[in-house]
Design a protein around this motif. Structure first.
Motif, PDB file in Angstrom:
ATOM      1  N   ILE A  94     -12.151  -9.264 -10.110  1.00  0.00           N
ATOM      2  CA  ILE A  94     -10.532  -8.728 -11.503  1.00  0.00           C
ATOM      3  C   ILE A  94     -11.512  -8.091 -12.324  1.00  0.00           C
ATOM      4  CG2 ILE A  94      -9.257 -10.793 -12.878  1.00  0.00           C
ATOM      5  CD1 ILE A  94      -7.027  -8.474 -11.680  1.00  0.00           C
TER       6      ILE A  94
ATOM      7  N   THR B  59       1.124  -1.379   0.296  1.00  0.00           N
ATOM      8  CA  THR B  59      -0.367   0.361  -0.138  1.00  0.00           C
ATOM      9  C   THR B  59       0.832   1.130  -0.122  1.00  0.00           C
ATOM     10  OG1 THR B  59      -2.172   0.846   1.257  1.00  0.00           O
ATOM     11  CG2 THR B  59      -0.377  -0.227   2.827  1.00  0.00           C
TER      12      THR B  59
ATOM     13  N   ILE C  71      -3.971  -3.918 -10.354  1.00  0.00           N
ATOM     14  CA  ILE C  71      -5.315  -3.748 -10.891  1.00  0.00           C
ATOM     15  C   ILE C  71      -5.746  -2.033 -10.993  1.00  0.00           C
ATOM     16  CG2 ILE C  71      -7.634  -4.226 -10.447  1.00  0.00           C
ATOM     17  CD1 ILE C  71      -6.729  -6.465  -8.860  1.00  0.00           C
ATOM     18  N   GLY C  72      -5.568  -0.953 -10.831  1.00  0.00           N
ATOM     19  CA  GLY C  72      -6.016   0.243 -10.913  1.00  0.00           C
ATOM     20  C   GLY C  72      -5.698   0.586 -12.242  1.00  0.00           C
TER      21      GLY C  72
ATOM     22  N   GLY D 133      -6.298 -12.555 -11.257  1.00  0.00           N
ATOM     23  CA  GLY D 133      -6.640 -12.938 -12.845  1.00  0.00           C
ATOM     24  C   GLY D 133      -5.929 -11.553 -13.213  1.00  0.00           C
ATOM     25  N   LEU D 134      -5.005 -11.737 -12.556  1.00  0.00           N
ATOM     26  CA  LEU D 134      -4.386 -10.015 -13.089  1.00  0.00           C
ATOM     27  C   LEU D 134      -3.906  -9.974 -14.872  1.00  0.00           C
ATOM     28  CD1 LEU D 134      -3.417  -7.663 -12.636  1.00  0.00           C
ATOM     29  CD2 LEU D 134      -1.461  -8.166 -11.546  1.00  0.00           C
TER      30      LEU D 134
ATOM     31  N   LEU E  64     -11.526  -1.955  -5.289  1.00  0.00           N
ATOM     32  CA  LEU E  64      -9.845  -3.012  -5.220  1.00  0.00           C
ATOM     33  C   LEU E  64      -9.629  -3.420  -3.904  1.00  0.00           C
ATOM     34  CD1 LEU E  64      -8.257  -0.134  -7.370  1.00  0.00           C
ATOM     35  CD2 LEU E  64      -9.148  -2.368  -8.083  1.00  0.00           C
TER      36      LEU E  64
ATOM     37  N   GLU F 103      -0.593 -11.423   4.759  1.00  0.00           N
ATOM     38  CA  GLU F 103      -1.711 -11.044   4.030  1.00  0.00           C
ATOM     39  C   GLU F 103      -2.567 -11.375   5.629  1.00  0.00           C
ATOM     40  OE1 GLU F 103      -2.890  -9.831   1.288  1.00  0.00           O
ATOM     41  OE2 GLU F 103      -1.152 -10.377   0.068  1.00  0.00           O
TER      42      GLU F 103
ATOM     43  N   ILE G 208      -6.233 -15.657  -1.757  1.00  0.00           N
ATOM     44  CA  ILE G 208      -4.671 -15.747  -1.842  1.00  0.00           C
ATOM     45  C   ILE G 208      -4.767 -17.152  -0.765  1.00  0.00           C
ATOM     46  CG2 ILE G 208      -2.609 -15.244  -1.743  1.00  0.00           C
ATOM     47  CD1 ILE G 208      -3.488 -12.434  -3.074  1.00  0.00           C
TER      48      ILE G 208
ATOM     49  N   ILE H 121      -0.777  -5.592  -5.148  1.00  0.00           N
ATOM     50  CA  ILE H 121      -1.620  -5.868  -6.660  1.00  0.00           C
ATOM     51  C   ILE H 121      -2.875  -5.235  -6.656  1.00  0.00           C
ATOM     52  CG2 ILE H 121      -3.241  -7.622  -7.503  1.00  0.00           C
ATOM     53  CD1 ILE H 121      -0.953  -9.946  -6.214  1.00  0.00           C
ATOM     54  N   ALA H 122      -4.277  -4.201  -5.583  1.00  0.00           N
ATOM     55  CA  ALA H 122      -4.792  -4.304  -6.356  1.00  0.00           C
ATOM     56  C   ALA H 122      -4.370  -2.709  -6.322  1.00  0.00           C
ATOM     57  CB  ALA H 122      -5.560  -3.851  -4.683  1.00  0.00           C
TER      58      ALA H 122
ATOM     59  N   VAL I 233      -4.285  -1.336 -14.448  1.00  0.00           N
ATOM     60  CA  VAL I 233      -4.937  -1.595 -15.353  1.00  0.00           C
ATOM     61  C   VAL I 233      -6.450  -1.093 -15.328  1.00  0.00           C
ATOM     62  CG1 VAL I 233      -6.427  -3.996 -16.238  1.00  0.00           C
ATOM     63  CG2 VAL I 233      -4.227  -3.786 -14.930  1.00  0.00           C
ATOM     64  N   THR I 234      -7.165  -0.621 -14.905  1.00  0.00           N
ATOM     65  CA  THR I 234      -7.901  -0.361 -15.592  1.00  0.00           C
ATOM     66  C   THR I 234      -7.728   1.440 -16.196  1.00  0.00           C
ATOM     67  OG1 THR I 234      -8.793  -0.576 -12.988  1.00  0.00           O
ATOM     68  CG2 THR I 234     -10.905   1.409 -14.248  1.00  0.00           C
TER      69      THR I 234
ATOM     70  N   VAL J 236     -11.295  -3.812 -12.477  1.00  0.00           N
ATOM     71  CA  VAL J 236     -11.544  -3.280 -13.621  1.00  0.00           C
ATOM     72  C   VAL J 236     -12.408  -2.327 -14.219  1.00  0.00           C
ATOM     73  CG1 VAL J 236     -10.308  -3.471 -16.063  1.00  0.00           C
ATOM     74  CG2 VAL J 236      -9.505  -4.745 -13.904  1.00  0.00           C
TER      75      VAL J 236
ATOM     76  N   MET K 194      -8.462  -9.249  -1.475  1.00  0.00           N
ATOM     77  CA  MET K 194      -7.703 -10.400  -2.634  1.00  0.00           C
ATOM     78  C   MET K 194      -7.246 -11.430  -0.967  1.00  0.00           C
ATOM     79  SD  MET K 194      -6.579  -9.106  -5.884  1.00  0.00           S
ATOM     80  CE  MET K 194      -6.279  -7.994  -5.323  1.00  0.00           C
TER      81      MET K 194
ATOM     82  N   SER L 145      -1.161  -8.079  -1.390  1.00  0.00           N
ATOM     83  CA  SER L 145      -2.563  -8.137  -1.870  1.00  0.00           C
ATOM     84  C   SER L 145      -3.209  -6.717  -2.323  1.00  0.00           C
ATOM     85  CB  SER L 145      -3.945  -8.244  -1.614  1.00  0.00           C
ATOM     86  OG  SER L 145      -4.115  -8.220  -0.477  1.00  0.00           O
ATOM     87  N   ALA L 146      -2.478  -5.856  -1.094  1.00  0.00           N
ATOM     88  CA  ALA L 146      -2.612  -4.085  -1.543  1.00  0.00           C
ATOM     89  C   ALA L 146      -1.836  -3.564  -2.324  1.00  0.00           C
ATOM     90  CB  ALA L 146      -2.289  -3.252  -0.544  1.00  0.00           C
TER      91      ALA L 146
ATOM     92  N   TYR M 114      -5.279  -9.275 -18.015  1.00  0.00           N
ATOM     93  CA  TYR M 114      -5.133  -7.943 -18.528  1.00  0.00           C
ATOM     94  C   TYR M 114      -3.795  -7.541 -19.174  1.00  0.00           C
ATOM     95  CZ  TYR M 114      -9.593  -7.463 -16.885  1.00  0.00           C
ATOM     96  OH  TYR M 114     -10.979  -7.770 -17.020  1.00  0.00           O
TER      97      TYR M 114
END
Lengths: 120, 169
Positions: free
Chosen positions: B101, A26, A66-67, A96-97, B111, B50, B118, A62-63, A69-70, B105, B114, A59-60, A100
């Motif tokens: 996801i 993060t 994903i942002g 699922g990243l 967001l 995590e 995981i 990865i989020a 990617v958007t 997106v 996960m 995971s933060a 994209y």
């Protein structure tokens, strides 16, 4: 406690490479988004996120990606990712990243893909 | 430390993001000594990161005056990890969905969300367990077996506790 991430942007043949050195958590959000916005402002169409193999990604982090990617989809940009360890390649597939962003072992491999060459 | 021994390592980390890396390094050392494969060690490191991040962020509201307790119990056939937090955000989630996801997106989903998914994918058993009378807050337990086949032979007790308390396994 978290290692501050070092993010830099460089141009390669038809590709903008964003090098990430440090923890992708993060705390990396501002640095990653600034680098991405900088690349986009310069008209980047193909963007490689180049990770350092043994860094910590959660995971933060990865989020955050994903942002990106958007945003990239809105701008019709192609995203590629390199340098990930086998473990994080697995995690990226798991969430699922990879739908994209294509994964390549190295920046050289990603450049070859974008420019239609066969990697050495 | 030999696989036959039963050793317990207990950590108390401040509830502040970044300190999960202490648990990550500690569990890596224990898992290496238990002769887990390199890839399994990476799985365990990610899972504990995590789980601790959730305990810090949601279980104690990132209030560094609070502590997250991590208990690593290594025995002959498995590594048992228990993570305790003060339960600042109330009851933990019960259902864990596959991350949407596509929805993220497209901006239809926030967001994130996960971490538990995981964890569930990386360890053999995972779930919130009921705290004892002396303890308050949330307790999240993960079990990783040294032999892959043991996954199918996990104890009825562990499975029961997981299913009764929103277990993920």
């Amino acid at each position: 406690m978290s290692e501050e991430i070092q993010v830099s942007v460089r141009g390669e043949e038809n590709v903008t490479v964003i090098d990430l050195v440090g923890d992708v958590t993060t705390f990396a959000e501002e640095a990653i988004n600034q680098a991405y916005q900088s690349a986009s402002a310069d008209g980047a169409k193909n963007i490689v996120f180049n990770f350092r193999e043994n860094d910590y990604i959660n995971s933060a982090g990865i989020a955050i990606l994903i942002g990106v990617v958007t945003e990239a989809r809105k701008r019709d940009q192609k995203l590629l990712m390199t340098g990930l360890s086998a473990h994080f390649q697995k995690i990226f597939r798991m969430v699922g990243l990879t739908q994209y962003a294509d994964l390549y072992p190295t920046v050289t491999d990603a450049l070859a893909s974008v420019n239609g060459e066969t990697a050495a | 430390m030999t696989p036959q021994s039963n050793r317990v390592v207990e950590l108390r980390i401040p509830s502040e993001l970044g300190y999960e890396k202490i648990a990550r390094e500690a569990v890596a050392t224990v898992a290496h000594r238990l002769n887990f494969t390199k890839e399994k060690v990476e799985d365990i490191k990610t899972a504990i990161s995590e789980a601790c991040t959730n305990a810090i962020r949601y279980g104690s509201g990132s209030d560094a005056r609070m502590k997250v307790v991590v208990i690593l119990t290594a025995d002959e056939d498995k590594l048992d990890i228990l993570i305790k937090d003060p339960g600042a955000s109330g009851a933990p989630p019960i259902d864990i969905d596959i991350p949407d996801i596509d929805g993220m997106v497209e901006g239809k989903r926030r967001l994130g969300g996960m971490g538990l998914y995981i964890i569930r994918e990386l360890v053999d058993e995972a779930g919130f367990v009921e705290a004892s009378d002396e303890d308050e807050g949330n307790q999240f337990r993960m079990v990783i077996y040294r032999v892959e086949d043991n996954k199918k032979e996990s104890s009825p007790e562990a499975k029961a506790s997981g299913s009764e308390n929103g277990g993920l396994a």
